[in-house]
Design a protein around this motif. Structure first.
Motif, mmCIF file in Angstrom:
data_model
loop_
_atom_site.group_PDB
_atom_site.id
_atom_site.type_symbol
_atom_site.label_atom_id
_atom_site.label_comp_id
_atom_site.label_asym_id
_atom_site.label_seq_id
_atom_site.Cartn_x
_atom_site.Cartn_y
_atom_site.Cartn_z
ATOM 1 N N UNK A 87 0.850 -1.182 0.000
ATOM 2 C CA UNK A 87 0.000 0.000 0.000
ATOM 3 C C UNK A 87 0.884 1.228 0.000
ATOM 4 N N UNK A 88 0.618 2.118 -0.944
ATOM 5 C CA UNK A 88 1.303 3.405 -0.981
ATOM 6 C C UNK A 88 0.418 4.397 -0.250
ATOM 7 N N UNK A 89 0.929 4.896 0.880
ATOM 8 C CA UNK A 89 0.177 5.847 1.686
ATOM 9 C C UNK A 89 0.343 7.225 1.057
ATOM 10 N N UNK A 90 -0.769 7.884 0.775
ATOM 11 C CA UNK A 90 -0.729 9.227 0.179
ATOM 12 C C UNK A 90 -1.313 10.232 1.163
ATOM 13 N N UNK A 91 -0.757 11.412 1.152
ATOM 14 C CA UNK A 91 -1.193 12.443 2.090
ATOM 15 C C UNK A 91 -2.640 12.877 1.861
ATOM 16 N N UNK A 92 -3.142 12.695 0.642
ATOM 17 C CA UNK A 92 -4.521 13.094 0.354
ATOM 18 C C UNK A 92 -5.548 12.065 0.823
ATOM 19 N N UNK A 93 -5.061 10.952 1.395
ATOM 20 C CA UNK A 93 -5.965 9.922 1.907
ATOM 21 C C UNK A 93 -6.381 8.886 0.882
ATOM 22 N N UNK A 135 5.998 -3.955 7.880
ATOM 23 C CA UNK A 135 5.024 -2.965 8.329
ATOM 24 C C UNK A 135 3.987 -2.700 7.240
ATOM 25 N N UNK A 136 4.430 -2.609 5.998
ATOM 26 C CA UNK A 136 3.496 -2.409 4.885
ATOM 27 C C UNK A 136 2.546 -3.589 4.772
ATOM 28 N N UNK A 137 3.039 -4.805 4.977
ATOM 29 C CA UNK A 137 2.173 -5.992 4.946
ATOM 30 C C UNK A 137 1.120 -5.930 6.041
ATOM 31 N N UNK A 138 1.536 -5.486 7.225
ATOM 32 C CA UNK A 138 0.592 -5.362 8.334
ATOM 33 C C UNK A 138 -0.478 -4.329 7.984
ATOM 34 N N UNK A 139 -0.063 -3.186 7.415
ATOM 35 C CA UNK A 139 -1.019 -2.145 7.019
ATOM 36 C C UNK A 139 -1.997 -2.676 5.980
ATOM 37 N N UNK A 140 -1.499 -3.444 5.030
ATOM 38 C CA UNK A 140 -2.358 -4.021 4.000
ATOM 39 C C UNK A 140 -3.384 -4.954 4.631
ATOM 40 N N UNK A 141 -2.937 -5.791 5.579
ATOM 41 C CA UNK A 141 -3.849 -6.722 6.247
ATOM 42 C C UNK A 141 -4.906 -5.964 7.036
ATOM 43 N N UNK A 142 -4.524 -4.886 7.722
ATOM 44 C CA UNK A 142 -5.494 -4.085 8.478
ATOM 45 C C UNK A 142 -6.504 -3.466 7.527
ATOM 46 N N UNK A 143 -6.019 -2.946 6.401
ATOM 47 C CA UNK A 143 -6.915 -2.333 5.418
ATOM 48 C C UNK A 143 -7.924 -3.347 4.894
ATOM 49 N N UNK A 144 -7.471 -4.589 4.663
ATOM 50 C CA UNK A 144 -8.382 -5.614 4.149
ATOM 51 C C UNK A 144 -9.413 -6.022 5.174
ATOM 52 N N UNK A 145 -9.076 -5.911 6.460
ATOM 53 C CA UNK A 145 -9.996 -6.278 7.532
ATOM 54 C C UNK A 145 -11.070 -5.212 7.757
ATOM 55 N N UNK A 158 5.195 -5.525 -6.150
ATOM 56 C CA UNK A 158 6.642 -5.726 -6.140
ATOM 57 C C UNK A 158 6.926 -7.205 -6.363
ATOM 58 N N UNK A 159 8.089 -7.492 -6.921
ATOM 59 C CA UNK A 159 8.515 -8.880 -7.118
ATOM 60 C C UNK A 159 8.718 -9.508 -5.747
ATOM 61 N N UNK A 160 8.247 -10.735 -5.576
ATOM 62 C CA UNK A 160 8.293 -11.405 -4.281
ATOM 63 C C UNK A 160 9.212 -12.619 -4.277
ATOM 64 N N UNK A 161 10.067 -12.743 -5.285
ATOM 65 C CA UNK A 161 10.918 -13.924 -5.342
ATOM 66 C C UNK A 161 12.292 -13.583 -5.887
ATOM 67 N N UNK A 162 13.249 -14.439 -5.549
ATOM 68 C CA UNK A 162 14.593 -14.324 -6.114
ATOM 69 C C UNK A 162 14.819 -15.380 -7.187
ATOM 70 N N UNK A 163 14.273 -16.561 -6.955
ATOM 71 C CA UNK A 163 14.459 -17.675 -7.875
ATOM 72 C C UNK A 163 13.211 -18.537 -7.914
ATOM 73 N N UNK A 164 13.029 -19.221 -9.039
ATOM 74 C CA UNK A 164 12.018 -20.265 -9.161
ATOM 75 C C UNK A 164 12.774 -21.515 -9.569
ATOM 76 N N UNK A 165 12.662 -22.551 -8.740
ATOM 77 C CA UNK A 165 13.345 -23.810 -9.026
ATOM 78 C C UNK A 165 12.303 -24.893 -9.293
#
Length: 124
Positions: free
Chosen positions: A69-75, A113-123, A82-89
């Motif tokens: 989540x990109x937090x913006x000042x305007x609300x 922290x961003x993951x936690x914010x995303x989870x809170x937003x989804x809840x 974002x890429x979530x992996x380094x390798x696929x085997x």
């Protein structure tokens, strides 16, 4: 000619292979040198926005991308990707089955922290 997946292949293997087999999805992965919004990716990759959203869904379901989540000042916060992996085997197991191992990136405290914010937003 499309290949029919065997019953022995895991859903994870199929979803990863399907995502990596898609040219637009690979273009999105290449463009993600840092987190971007769907609109930015659509523009950078020259892919229609509706198609970009479908490819982002494909990649996140395969757990190759992560949402933030990109937090913006305007609300008006926005989702970033974002890429979530380094390798696929892909390996052949002793039982002669294909197995996929997606090696994840180590998360920084800011990412957690961003993951936690995303989870809170989804809840809420």
């Amino acid at each position: 000619m499309a290949r029919e997946p065997s019953a022995e292949e895991s859903a994870d293997l199929r979803s990863v292979l399907d995502a990596l087999d898609d040219e637009d999805a690979r273009a999105i992965i290449r463009a993600l040198d840092e987190p971007h919004t769907a609109s930015e990716l659509s523009e950078n990759c020259d892919i229609p926005l509706s198609t970009t959203y479908r490819k982002l869904d494909l990649l996140t379901e395969a757990e190759l991308l992560e949402e933030g989540t990109e937090i913006r000042s305007d609300g008006h916060h926005t989702t970033t990707y974002a890429v979530a992996f380094e390798e696929v085997r892909i390996a052949l197991t002793e039982s002669r089955r294909l197995d996929v191992d997606v090696v994840r990136l180590e998360q920084s405290p800011e990412d957690r922290l961003a993951d936690i914010w995303t989870a809170v937003r989804e809840e809420t």
